[in-house]
Write an enzyme that holds these catalytic residues in place. Structure first.
Site, PDB file in Angstrom:
ATOM      1  N   MET A  92      32.413  27.056  30.292  1.00 30.94           N
ATOM      2  CA  MET A  92      31.517  27.428  30.852  1.00 30.94           C
ATOM      3  C   MET A  92      32.134  27.850  32.749  1.00 30.94           C
ATOM      4  O   MET A  92      30.944  27.955  33.505  1.00 30.94           O
ATOM      5  CB  MET A  92      29.987  27.060  30.748  1.00 30.94           C
ATOM      6  CG  MET A  92      29.855  27.028  29.255  1.00 30.94           C
ATOM      7  SD  MET A  92      29.567  29.055  28.654  1.00 30.94           S
ATOM      8  CE  MET A  92      28.635  29.246  29.491  1.00 30.94           C
ATOM      9  N   ARG A  93      33.218  28.056  32.835  1.00 29.91           N
ATOM     10  CA  ARG A  93      33.787  27.792  34.243  1.00 29.91           C
ATOM     11  C   ARG A  93      34.800  28.844  34.126  1.00 29.91           C
ATOM     12  O   ARG A  93      34.990  29.111  33.157  1.00 29.91           O
ATOM     13  CB  ARG A  93      34.049  26.365  34.699  1.00 29.91           C
ATOM     14  CG  ARG A  93      33.189  25.132  34.955  1.00 29.91           C
ATOM     15  CD  ARG A  93      33.799  24.588  35.316  1.00 29.91           C
ATOM     16  NE  ARG A  93      33.132  23.168  35.153  1.00 29.91           N
ATOM     17  CZ  ARG A  93      31.691  22.461  36.331  1.00 29.91           C
ATOM     18  NH1 ARG A  93      31.871  23.682  37.114  1.00 29.91           N
ATOM     19  NH2 ARG A  93      31.552  21.604  35.634  1.00 29.91           N
ATOM     20  N   ASN A 109      39.975  33.866  25.755  1.00 30.53           N
ATOM     21  CA  ASN A 109      38.565  33.525  25.964  1.00 30.53           C
ATOM     22  C   ASN A 109      38.025  34.368  24.935  1.00 30.53           C
ATOM     23  O   ASN A 109      38.289  35.672  24.675  1.00 30.53           O
ATOM     24  CB  ASN A 109      37.781  34.017  27.041  1.00 30.53           C
ATOM     25  CG  ASN A 109      36.317  33.818  26.965  1.00 30.53           C
ATOM     26  OD1 ASN A 109      36.423  31.956  26.797  1.00 30.53           O
ATOM     27  ND2 ASN A 109      35.652  34.675  28.097  1.00 30.53           N
ATOM     28  N   HIS A 111      34.240  36.621  23.887  1.00 32.01           N
ATOM     29  CA  HIS A 111      33.341  36.229  24.198  1.00 32.01           C
ATOM     30  C   HIS A 111      31.636  37.283  24.032  1.00 32.01           C
ATOM     31  O   HIS A 111      32.658  38.377  23.325  1.00 32.01           O
ATOM     32  CB  HIS A 111      33.126  37.666  25.998  1.00 32.01           C
ATOM     33  CG  HIS A 111      31.722  37.328  26.522  1.00 32.01           C
ATOM     34  ND1 HIS A 111      31.274  36.962  27.658  1.00 32.01           N
ATOM     35  CD2 HIS A 111      31.346  39.192  26.617  1.00 32.01           C
ATOM     36  CE1 HIS A 111      30.842  37.398  27.840  1.00 32.01           C
ATOM     37  NE2 HIS A 111      29.414  38.638  27.490  1.00 32.01           N
TER      38      HIS A 111
END
Length: 202
Positions: A92-93, A109, A111
């Site tokens: 979460m960064r 990533n 999403h």
């Protein structure tokens, strides 16, 4: 063919991490998770790593003077484990230049939306509020923006009239568990080529 070495960054439950580990262990993808790093001490992702004998670390941002030194520590851990591809699994960064420069187009990533729609937090809630009929998930390479990197794979999920944020999230997550290991597998096979904004699957 030599196994691709993976490092995974996670902040929470790590369900996508589990599916990547499982795909590696059953030989579905030619890769192995070598290290799991979390910015949350109690992240269940660290427990998943322990259960599989994978090196795991809690790296606390508050212990560093700035984000650059925090990311330098993460990079060192990744390099120590000879990581070739970094996977963000509920991390979460926003990834900064310290990591991006060390792993250019080698950070992935997942999403929970069909990018470029509904980037950032609460993507499923955004989709419901906007009234879309189809949502889904996206695996993409990470760049300096928020969910703006080149798209590798996407899967679509219909949005039902009676969907809540929870029910839609659950169905999207099922697709995440399919396409994330698949994207890692394509990378391991050397089948992904980035051409500007496009990722070509060879």
């Amino acid at each position: 063919m030599e196994l691709l070495t993976l490092g995974v960054l996670a902040s929470g439950r790590g369900s996508n991490l589990q599916y990547i580990i499982d795909a590696c262990e059953r030989g579905a993808i030619n890769a192995a998770v070598k290290v799991v790093i979390s910015d949350k001490e109690n992240a269940y992702a660290l427990e998943r790593a322990k259960k599989h004998g994978i090196a795991n670390y809690f790296v606390d941002l508050k212990s560093f003077p700035d984000k650059e030194s925090y990311e330098q520590r993460i990079v060192k851990l990744l390099k120590d484990h000879k990581v070739q591809l970094v996977c963000l699994a509920g991390y979460m960064r926003l990834v900064g230049p310290t990591m991006l420069n060390q792993f250019p187009m080698r950070i992935m990533n997942i999403h929970p939306a069909l990018l470029p729609s509904f980037a950032g937090l609460h993507a499923q809630r955004q989709a419901l509020e906007y009234g879309v009929k189809i949502s889904g998930c996206t695996v993409h390479f990470v760049d300096e923006g928020m969910d703006t990197g080149p798209i590798i794979l996407q899967a679509q999920v219909p949005v039902l009239d009676d969907d809540t944020e929870e029910t839609l999230s659950k169905r999207i997550l099922e697709q995440e568990h399919i396409i994330y290991p698949k994207a890692v597998g394509l990378f391991a096979q050397g089948r992904l080529r980035v051409e500007g904004r496009r990722v070509v699957v060879k």
